[in-house]
Design an enzyme around this catalytic site. Structure first.
Site, PDB file in Angstrom:
ATOM      1  N   SER A   1     -48.237  30.808   3.178  1.00 48.02           N
ATOM      2  CA  SER A   1     -49.453  31.150   2.463  1.00 48.02           C
ATOM      3  C   SER A   1     -49.232  30.919   0.962  1.00 48.02           C
ATOM      4  CB  SER A   1     -49.868  32.590   2.770  1.00 48.02           C
ATOM      5  OG  SER A   1     -51.206  32.844   2.382  1.00 48.02           O
ATOM      6  N   TYR A   2     -49.420  31.949   0.128  1.00 47.54           N
ATOM      7  CA  TYR A   2     -49.231  31.747  -1.314  1.00 47.54           C
ATOM      8  C   TYR A   2     -47.821  31.259  -1.601  1.00 47.54           C
ATOM      9  CZ  TYR A   2     -49.470  32.554  -6.364  1.00 47.54           C
ATOM     10  OH  TYR A   2     -49.456  32.391  -7.732  1.00 47.54           O
TER      11      TYR A   2
ATOM     12  N   TRP B   1     -59.220  38.878  -0.732  1.00 46.65           N
ATOM     13  CA  TRP B   1     -57.919  38.703  -1.385  1.00 46.65           C
ATOM     14  C   TRP B   1     -57.955  39.186  -2.836  1.00 46.65           C
ATOM     15  CZ3 TRP B   1     -55.221  36.261  -5.284  1.00 46.65           C
ATOM     16  CH2 TRP B   1     -53.847  36.072  -5.087  1.00 46.65           C
TER      17      TRP B   1
ATOM     18  N   HIS C   1     -53.600  33.537  10.841  1.00 45.13           N
ATOM     19  CA  HIS C   1     -52.840  33.716   9.604  1.00 45.13           C
ATOM     20  C   HIS C   1     -51.970  34.969   9.652  1.00 45.13           C
ATOM     21  CE1 HIS C   1     -52.274  32.149   5.571  1.00 45.13           C
ATOM     22  NE2 HIS C   1     -52.427  33.339   5.029  1.00 45.13           N
TER      23      HIS C   1
ATOM     24  N   ASP D   1     -55.427  29.312  12.017  1.00 41.15           N
ATOM     25  CA  ASP D   1     -55.090  29.686  10.645  1.00 41.15           C
ATOM     26  C   ASP D   1     -56.051  29.036   9.663  1.00 41.15           C
ATOM     27  OD1 ASP D   1     -53.502  30.674   8.442  1.00 41.15           O
ATOM     28  OD2 ASP D   1     -52.784  28.621   8.211  1.00 41.15           O
TER      29      ASP D   1
ATOM     30  N   TYR E   1     -46.488  39.297  -3.458  1.00 40.73           N
ATOM     31  CA  TYR E   1     -46.803  40.478  -2.653  1.00 40.73           C
ATOM     32  C   TYR E   1     -45.742  41.562  -2.709  1.00 40.73           C
ATOM     33  CZ  TYR E   1     -50.202  37.185  -0.867  1.00 40.73           C
ATOM     34  OH  TYR E   1     -51.211  36.267  -0.772  1.00 40.73           O
TER      35      TYR E   1
END
Length: 561
Positions: free
Chosen positions: A118-119, A166, A290, A261, A46
């Site tokens: 997350s990622y 996404w 989230h 989440d 990101y």
């Protein structure tokens, strides 16, 4: 250890060569003063320069002031890093190489921890699976275990809401790398963002789902993230699967979960599996979504102690402070660092308080069956012999809308605890409600709904939801789940729907409520009721839920008395 008075030096775009020669770049934050310092690595797609880097990670400046070297790296093919952007495909080996590179940085002690969510929570797991020698600990926040349980899919359905959202969002940030002229770049970006804003009116509704029509219009795939890719290539899920591979991870882990989440159950499963393997692990679970970590969370105000950051709610620290204390013990071996004696800390909704526990799941939780009864009640008593079934019609052209919950998608569908009045007013949602409770009932753990059900269609979905009904009439969702019946849905069978986990006290005077329906759109793709999800046609299904003694339907609750 830095006392917080020294400054911080920052070096931008520091190159790291991966084993195949591709260069990744990172910002490196170093405390002023004498080292060496333990090192924390965050690997993100990101943008390492993004103001939002602290959302799933730690504030690199403040962490460096506390005596850590902090490395924030763009993953392969993203922003300042070279190479091809292919989510999850390179993260195992790139993670290993990046850990070992970070361990050799000037002022690094040679001991590296990884953090973020997350990622870039998953990048920690994938690196840890490769066992880099310098890795001393990981702290994955809100990340999955089995990608087919909350990321790519759930119960056999596609996680459509997060998939398209996404994919378009992250591709918008990739357009500048295509070498387009200024005019062409502007045109492409405008068209993509317009489709992003029209997902609720257009993109989510496109059939068949496997075609990914809104993505093909822009010449991009769903970047190997979502269920659309998995429909074509099941190996996509294997690239980021943690489930089944935990035994390869030998370092301590610190897990952070949110009750609302979309990676909730995966985070809880990761913790439980690591402790079952005898690995050192900790868990903190709050009432968060989230993307939201302070009041208001959905339609609820849980109190100032529910805040994740900046308030001393965990033994005089906020969550970041608790994590850093834990990292200091793991990476420096400082046994004088004070940590809670128990490894699990959960926020119990309803009472709205933190509680320390020795384990997860709670060993003292006892499963109780509360039965769905004809006429719309929920009782601890079982059904009678002649109770008639409940019926409704499910039309894929008019699916039940997603309201709150564990969703991550467009702003039109904000996640979290939300009043379900609009959902419950629909004729295609069966609502079962208990009498007002005469005493508090705590439900902490994994919730299931068992249905004896049948459909007029050869294939269909069953969706169930648990809600807490307040005395003022608000019906607040706690957890839900979906089960896709691929074939033979016309036969009456026993189905078990996993609603994931929660921790909530149904206070005296409140009521326990269960929804049963066949859709929650656009979070999950619509079952077309034909058994042919690859086509565009659909049919209306007549759904039937049984309540008699031979075919009881119930919600199974982990009750803490």
């Amino acid at each position: 250890m830095s006392d917080g008075k020294d400054g911080v030096g920052v070096e931008f775009d520091v190159p790291a060569a991966m084993r195949d020669g591709v260069t990744l770049r990172a910002n490196v934050y170093r405390p002023e003063g004498s080292g060496p310092w333990p090192t924390l690595l965050m690997r993100t797609p990101y943008g390492k320069d993004s103001l939002g880097i602290t959302h799933f990670g730690l504030d690199p400046v403040q962490v460096a002031r506390r005596g850590f070297v902090v490395v924030v790296q763009d993953t392969r093919g993203r922003f300042a890093s070279d190479g091809e952007w292919a989510p999850f495909r390179f993260e195992r080996l790139d993670g290993y190489d990046s850990v070992e590179w970070a361990a050799r940085l000037p002022e690094s002690s040679g001991r590296v921890g990884m953090c973020g969510g997350s990622y870039f929570g998953n990048t920690q797991w994938l690196a840890a699976l490769e066992r880099p020698p310098s890795l001393g600990a990981i702290a994955p926040t809100m990340t999955w275990s089995d990608p087919m349980d909350g990321l790519f899919g759930r119960g056999g359905a596609v996680e459509l809401g997060v998939d398209l959202w996404w994919s378009l969002l992250i591709n918008a940030a990739s357009l500048e790398r295509l070498g387009l002229s200024g005019e062409e770049l502007g045109r492409r970006a405008d068209a993509l963002l317009a489709d992003f804003d029209r997902l609720d009116e257009d993109g989510y509704w496109a059939l068949p789902v496997g075609d990914g029509e809104v993505l093909r219009r822009h010449g991009v795939g769903d970047v190997d993230l979502g269920g659309i890719s998995v429909l074509a290539d099941p190996e996509v899920a294997e690239r980021c699967r943690v489930a089944g591979a935990h035994h390869r991870v030998e370092v301590p882990s610190f897990h952070v979960a949110g009750w609302y989440d979309n990676a909730l159950q995966g985070t809880l499963d990761n913790y439980a599996t690591m402790t079952a393997l005898g690995r050192e692990a900790r868990l903190v679970a709050g009432p968060w979504t989230h993307l939201t970590f302070a009041d208001p969370i959905g339609d609820r105000v849980f109190g100032v102690r529910a805040t994740r950051d900046e308030l001393p709610v965990h033994a005089g620290r906020d969550l970041a402070g608790l994590q850093l204390a834990w990292f200091r013990r793991q990476l420096e071996g400082d046994e004088d660092v004070e940590l809670p004696e128990t490894p699990v800390r959960i926020f119990v909704m309803g009472r709205n308080e933190w509680r320390d526990e020795p384990s997860w799941p709670l060993e003292r939780a006892v499963e109780e069956q509360w039965f769905l009864r004809a006429g719309g009640s929920v009782t601890a008593e079982g059904p009678g012999v002649g109770e008639r079934p409940s019926e409704f019609a499910y039309d894929p052209a008019d699916p039940v809308p997603t309201v709150g919950g564990h969703a991550v998608m467009t702003a039109a569908h904000p996640p979290g605890p939300r009043d379900q009045a609009a959902v419950e007013a629909r004729e295609d949602v069966l609502v079962f409600t208990s009498d007002p409770l005469q005493e508090d009932v705590e439900v902490t753990g994994r919730v299931r709904v068992v249905l004896h059900a049948e459909s007029s269609a050869p294939s269909t979905d069953w969706v169930a939801r648990l809600c807490d009904v307040h005395p003022d009439g608000r019906s607040i969702n706690l957890c839900d789940g979906i089960l896709r019946v691929e074939q033979d849905a016309q036969a009456c069978r026993r189905y078990e729907i996993d609603l994931w986990s929660t921790s909530n006290v149904f206070l005296r005077g409140h009521q326990l409520r269960v929804h049963v329906t066949s859709s929650s759109f656009p979070r999950w793709d619509r079952n077309l009721n034909t058994g042919k999800q690859h086509e565009r046609t659909y049919e209306v299904a007549r759904q039937r839920i049984h309540h008699d003694t031979d075919r009881p339907s119930c919600v199974v609750l982990p009750v803490v008395r």
